[in-house]
Design a protein around this motif. Structure first.
Motif, PDB file in Angstrom:
ATOM      1  N   LEU A  99       4.405  19.984  98.554  1.00  0.00           N
ATOM      2  CA  LEU A  99       5.633  20.131  97.767  1.00  0.00           C
ATOM      3  C   LEU A  99       6.648  21.028  98.483  1.00  0.00           C
ATOM      4  N   GLY A 100       6.141  21.985  99.253  1.00  0.00           N
ATOM      5  CA  GLY A 100       7.037  22.840 100.030  1.00  0.00           C
ATOM      6  C   GLY A 100       7.668  22.122 101.210  1.00  0.00           C
ATOM      7  N   LEU A 101       7.115  20.979 101.614  1.00  0.00           N
ATOM      8  CA  LEU A 101       7.660  20.203 102.728  1.00  0.00           C
ATOM      9  C   LEU A 101       8.647  19.129 102.284  1.00  0.00           C
ATOM     10  N   VAL A 102       8.775  18.943 100.964  1.00  0.00           N
ATOM     11  CA  VAL A 102       9.702  17.928 100.451  1.00  0.00           C
ATOM     12  C   VAL A 102      11.123  18.261 100.903  1.00  0.00           C
ATOM     13  N   ASN A 103      11.849  17.219 101.305  1.00  0.00           N
ATOM     14  CA  ASN A 103      13.192  17.384 101.859  1.00  0.00           C
ATOM     15  C   ASN A 103      14.223  16.735 100.947  1.00  0.00           C
ATOM     16  N   GLN A 104      15.307  17.464 100.675  1.00  0.00           N
ATOM     17  CA  GLN A 104      16.332  16.968  99.758  1.00  0.00           C
ATOM     18  C   GLN A 104      16.959  15.666 100.259  1.00  0.00           C
ATOM     19  N   GLU A 105      17.320  15.608 101.539  1.00  0.00           N
ATOM     20  CA  GLU A 105      17.985  14.427 102.064  1.00  0.00           C
ATOM     21  C   GLU A 105      17.040  13.233 102.145  1.00  0.00           C
ATOM     22  N   ARG A 106      15.816  13.475 102.537  1.00  0.00           N
ATOM     23  CA  ARG A 106      14.880  12.369 102.747  1.00  0.00           C
ATOM     24  C   ARG A 106      14.164  11.955 101.475  1.00  0.00           C
ATOM     25  N   ASP A 107      13.842  12.935 100.615  1.00  0.00           N
ATOM     26  CA  ASP A 107      13.007  12.662  99.449  1.00  0.00           C
ATOM     27  C   ASP A 107      13.747  12.733  98.125  1.00  0.00           C
ATOM     28  N   GLY A 108      14.996  13.175  98.152  1.00  0.00           N
ATOM     29  CA  GLY A 108      15.767  13.250  96.913  1.00  0.00           C
ATOM     30  C   GLY A 108      15.411  14.426  96.033  1.00  0.00           C
ATOM     31  N   SER A 109      14.674  15.381  96.574  1.00  0.00           N
ATOM     32  CA  SER A 109      14.282  16.565  95.811  1.00  0.00           C
ATOM     33  C   SER A 109      14.188  17.737  96.769  1.00  0.00           C
ATOM     34  N   PRO A 110      14.612  18.919  96.347  1.00  0.00           N
ATOM     35  CA  PRO A 110      14.498  20.095  97.212  1.00  0.00           C
ATOM     36  C   PRO A 110      13.046  20.553  97.306  1.00  0.00           C
ATOM     37  N   PRO A 111      12.714  21.342  98.322  1.00  0.00           N
ATOM     38  CA  PRO A 111      11.349  21.874  98.419  1.00  0.00           C
ATOM     39  C   PRO A 111      10.986  22.679  97.172  1.00  0.00           C
ATOM     40  N   ILE A 112       9.732  22.605  96.781  1.00  0.00           N
ATOM     41  CA  ILE A 112       9.251  23.319  95.599  1.00  0.00           C
ATOM     42  C   ILE A 112       8.241  24.371  96.036  1.00  0.00           C
ATOM     43  N   HIS A 113       8.562  25.627  95.779  1.00  0.00           N
ATOM     44  CA  HIS A 113       7.664  26.737  96.078  1.00  0.00           C
ATOM     45  C   HIS A 113       7.371  27.462  94.769  1.00  0.00           C
ATOM     46  N   LEU A 114       6.136  27.413  94.349  1.00  0.00           N
ATOM     47  CA  LEU A 114       5.770  28.011  93.075  1.00  0.00           C
ATOM     48  C   LEU A 114       5.649  29.524  93.199  1.00  0.00           C
ATOM     49  N   SER A 115       6.156  30.222  92.196  1.00  0.00           N
ATOM     50  CA  SER A 115       5.961  31.666  92.107  1.00  0.00           C
ATOM     51  C   SER A 115       4.548  31.956  91.612  1.00  0.00           C
ATOM     52  N   TRP A 116       4.220  33.236  91.520  1.00  0.00           N
ATOM     53  CA  TRP A 116       2.889  33.595  91.033  1.00  0.00           C
ATOM     54  C   TRP A 116       2.691  33.085  89.612  1.00  0.00           C
ATOM     55  N   MET A 117       3.690  33.231  88.766  1.00  0.00           N
ATOM     56  CA  MET A 117       3.553  32.829  87.367  1.00  0.00           C
ATOM     57  C   MET A 117       3.465  31.315  87.225  1.00  0.00           C
ATOM     58  N   THR A 118       4.324  30.590  87.943  1.00  0.00           N
ATOM     59  CA  THR A 118       4.253  29.133  87.855  1.00  0.00           C
ATOM     60  C   THR A 118       2.980  28.600  88.509  1.00  0.00           C
ATOM     61  N   GLY A 119       2.493  29.310  89.527  1.00  0.00           N
ATOM     62  CA  GLY A 119       1.216  28.939  90.123  1.00  0.00           C
ATOM     63  C   GLY A 119       0.071  29.079  89.130  1.00  0.00           C
ATOM     64  N   ILE A 120       0.110  30.131  88.322  1.00  0.00           N
ATOM     65  CA  ILE A 120      -0.894  30.310  87.264  1.00  0.00           C
ATOM     66  C   ILE A 120      -0.817  29.153  86.276  1.00  0.00           C
ATOM     67  N   GLY A 121       0.406  28.774  85.922  1.00  0.00           N
ATOM     68  CA  GLY A 121       0.579  27.668  84.981  1.00  0.00           C
ATOM     69  C   GLY A 121       0.020  26.358  85.529  1.00  0.00           C
ATOM     70  N   TRP A 122       0.312  26.068  86.797  1.00  0.00           N
ATOM     71  CA  TRP A 122      -0.213  24.852  87.415  1.00  0.00           C
ATOM     72  C   TRP A 122      -1.738  24.882  87.460  1.00  0.00           C
ATOM     73  N   CYS A 123      -2.289  26.034  87.827  1.00  0.00           N
ATOM     74  CA  CYS A 123      -3.750  26.169  87.902  1.00  0.00           C
ATOM     75  C   CYS A 123      -4.388  25.921  86.541  1.00  0.00           C
ATOM     76  N   CYS A 124      -3.825  26.516  85.511  1.00  0.00           N
ATOM     77  CA  CYS A 124      -4.379  26.337  84.162  1.00  0.00           C
ATOM     78  C   CYS A 124      -4.302  24.874  83.723  1.00  0.00           C
TER      79      CYS A 124
END
Length: 675
Positions: A99-124
């Protein structure tokens, strides 16, 4: 009333469930978590280390006033593996870096880097639903069908050996593809039987009990690996030696990493697997990479993943992986179809009644059905909400997430059956030969199937495709891991409820440990980057892009078709040889291991080959018996030494303590710390 008295009075807690065992399992699991995250981000390699967890738990229990029982050791390894494999289950070594390698021009979405809190949410969101999938099918696959689950069986063997108990009575049926019980030998007791692996003809015979010297072997190997790793942190060229010359190291990425942990992993993996990996390394980096470069198909720098040879051979790697996984899964799918659509018609009502009374455990030791239903529904409902909260409606629609959980549930059953019959979870490559331990790579066949589904369900959305694959992968991996533990518990007399508790506790703790460790790595290093290239992330993202637009590098499609056809045939031949229990089946190249040689640079594969050669020589010439586990103790120390030292390196990096000297980097160009 004291807590201990209250705990004993709770009928829902089996007697072998103990706080010391859980604490020991969590301690080992946390170390494994850091170790697996470190190696997963570096090479895509993750080790479940259930056998090693049982061994280390046994050694630690000797320090307690009252050593732990065999049942408690099983709980230790179950809790440890649940804690230590979260980097794979939650996609921290694959999905999140992708998700951190996603490219806005190529994939239509900016890179996604989860914070500690959002990482906890994804893990749960993904950490629990797979845990609730195993208990309902335990009786069918373990008691009724008596599937082998070789890794779980090998762990039960080890536990019995360590405690000087008779070998567990596995009572496995003679079925193709299963480990089977050899005929009773002359002079043996009724219950003294052996497990013969189709990949190894020397069963576990003479118990080599871990003596106090085992501590010394584990300690010195741990210290040696830790010191070498720490030295490499301050002098990075130690792990990037240009043994083939500066030109090949700088221009073609041919260097050598003398990491003791890689040697230890090679020992655990075994000589045949490391041989397949290095064969892939020679073909990928020694043949295809120069061809792609000099033909103009990959004009960029060799290490560039966009227009360099490394990015070009990645597609051939993906073709080999998919072909091998597909062919290897076909016998399991066929067996499942036969059982469902043919076998059920021939079961009489008397047989059904006999099945109902075949349960070997009492009700208070089983996981209640109401717990399973409530837990599964809650984990899916909360997971859908959390994923929507973390990624938003544009990331993946809630309906699509729900479809991911449903697809993941069905594919998890396939994963459990594949693991039970072949010891291969389609989420990863895993194989066990007696005490040589489970080996696994971050290569997901089921994840690719889910990506195919979501290319149709939510077309054109790269982020949704990756997230859905992560959900499916998490469920399949957790269901398979818990079923291996349930097999071990079945052989050692451990209540399924005990192991269920251990899996849940380990998952809860690992949510915070894994997310915190990943956040620290993200702050200290670029991920993907020179030090942590996260090669598995490239595979996931490349496949998602291929499904969306179908564009391949020049001439890559021809090589993909050729290699897929070749390794499809090789995989079919290997499946046939394993099911016929031909002794040389293990020497047939593994397609996934071959592809791993493409995925990683040569420096990672060569050291593992050294470990594989050491393993082969030791067990052929120097092992006291087929149950000699001295080398496994040393290999475990090597792996844990670098994994634990990586925590120290991470702390040093976080506080700005850098390398002491970049000598050699100018010549080799391979030092990630100095680049």
């Amino acid at each position: 009333m004291s807590f201990r008295v209250w705990l004993r009075r709770q009928s829902s807690i089996p007697s072998e469930f103990s706080l010391p065992a859980v604490a020991c399992g969590l301690l080992i699991g946390c170390l494994l978590c850091f170790t697996n995250l470190y190696f997963g981000l570096q090479t895509g390699f993750i080790s479940m280390m259930s056998l090693q967890s049982a061994l280390i738990g046994f050694l630690l229990s000797k320090m307690l006033p009252t050593p732990m029982s065999p049942q408690e050791i099983v709980l230790v390894q179950a809790t440890a593996t649940a804690t230590g494999t979260m980097p794979l289950a939650a996609g921290f070594v694959s999905i999140l870096p992708a998700l951190g390698l996603v490219n806005q021009e190529r994939d239509g979405s900016p890179p996604i880097h989860l914070s500690w809190m959002t990482g906890i949410g994804w893990c749960c969101a993904v950490a629990f639903f797979g845990v609730f999938l195993s208990p309902p099918i335990r009786k069918q696959v373990i008691i009724e069908e008596e599937l082998a689950f070789p890794s779980g069986t090998a762990t039960a063997q080890l536990v019995s050996v360590l405690h000087k108990l008779p070998p567990p009575n596995t009572s496995l049926r003679r079925r193709n593809g299963y480990q089977h019980i050899d005929d009773q030998e002359v002079g043996e007791d009724e219950d003294s039987r052996e497990i013969i692996s189709p990949r190894e003809t020397t069963p576990l015979r003479d118990p080599e009990i871990v003596s106090p010297a085992g501590w010394h072997e584990l300690l010195w190997s741990f210290v040696a690996s830790a010191l070498l790793t720490l030295a490499a942190y301050f002098f990075p060229v130690i792990f990037a030696i240009p043994v083939f010359g500066n030109y090949l190291a700088r221009e073609w990425l041919w260097s050598f990493t003398p990491s003791l942990s890689y040697v230890g992993q090679g020992i655990i993996m075994g000589f045949p697997t490391t041989l397949s990996m290095n064969l892939g390394m020679l073909v990928g980096w020694g043949v295809l990479s120069p061809i792609a470069k000099f033909s103009g198909w990959a004009p960029g720098p060799v290490g560039d993943m966009t227009d360099g040879s490394r990015g070009w051979i990645l597609w051939v790697c993906l073709a080999v992986m998919c072909a091998d996984s597909l062919v290897s899964l076909l016998p399991v799918v066929w067996s499942l179809v036969v059982d469902v659509f043919v076998g059920l018609r021939h079961r009489s009502s008397a047989y059904v009644e006999d099945k109902d009374s075949s349960e070997t455990e009492t009700a208070e030791r089983l996981v209640p059905v109401r717990w399973v239903i409530a837990g599964f529904c809650a984990s899916v409902g909360v997971g859908i909400f959390l994923i929507w909260l973390v990624f938003g409606h544009e990331g993946i629609k809630p309906a699509a997430t729900f479809a991911g959980y449903i697809i993941g549930s069905f594919l998890s059953i396939l994963a459990v059956r594949a693991l039970g019959e072949t010891d291969i979870n389609p989420v990863r490559l895993t194989s066990t030969i007696n005490l040589k331990g489970p080996k696994l790579f971050q290569v997901s066949g089921l994840g690719k199937i889910s990506q195919l589904f979501f290319a149709w369900i939510q077309p054109g959305n790269i982020v949704a495709n990756l997230i859905a694959g992560g959900v499916v992968e998490a469920g399949a991996q957790q269901a398979g891991d818990l079923m291996q533990d349930l097999k071990t518990g079945h052989l050692c007399g451990v209540a399924p409820r005990t192991l269920f508790y251990g899996q849940l506790i380990g998952s809860v703790v690992s949510i915070f440990v894994t997310t915190t460790a990943y956040s620290l790595y993200m702050r200290a290093y670029p991920i993907p980057g020179p030090s942590f290239p996260a090669p598995s992330a490239r595979v996931w993202l490349s496949f998602a892009r291929l499904l969306r637009d179908g564009q391949l590098p020049p001439q890559a499609s021809i090589f993909m078709l050729v290699f897929a056809a070749v390794f499809g045939l090789v995989a079919g031949f290997k499946v046939y040889a394993v099911r016929k229990q031909i002794w040389w089946a293990k020497w047939i190249p593994s397609g996934v291991a071959f592809a791993i040689g493409f995925l990683n640079t040569p420096s990672f594969s060569i050291a593992r080959l050294i470990g594989g050669i050491i393993e082969y020589i030791f067990y052929v010439r120097y092992a006291r018996s087929s149950g000699d586990i001295r080398l496994i103790v040393i290999a475990s120390g090597f792996v844990l030494g670098e994994g634990v030292t990586s925590i120290i390196s991470l702390v040093l990096r976080t506080f700005g303590v850098g390398v002491a000297s970049c000598w050699g980097c100018g010549q080799s160009g391979m030092c990630g710390e100095c680049s």
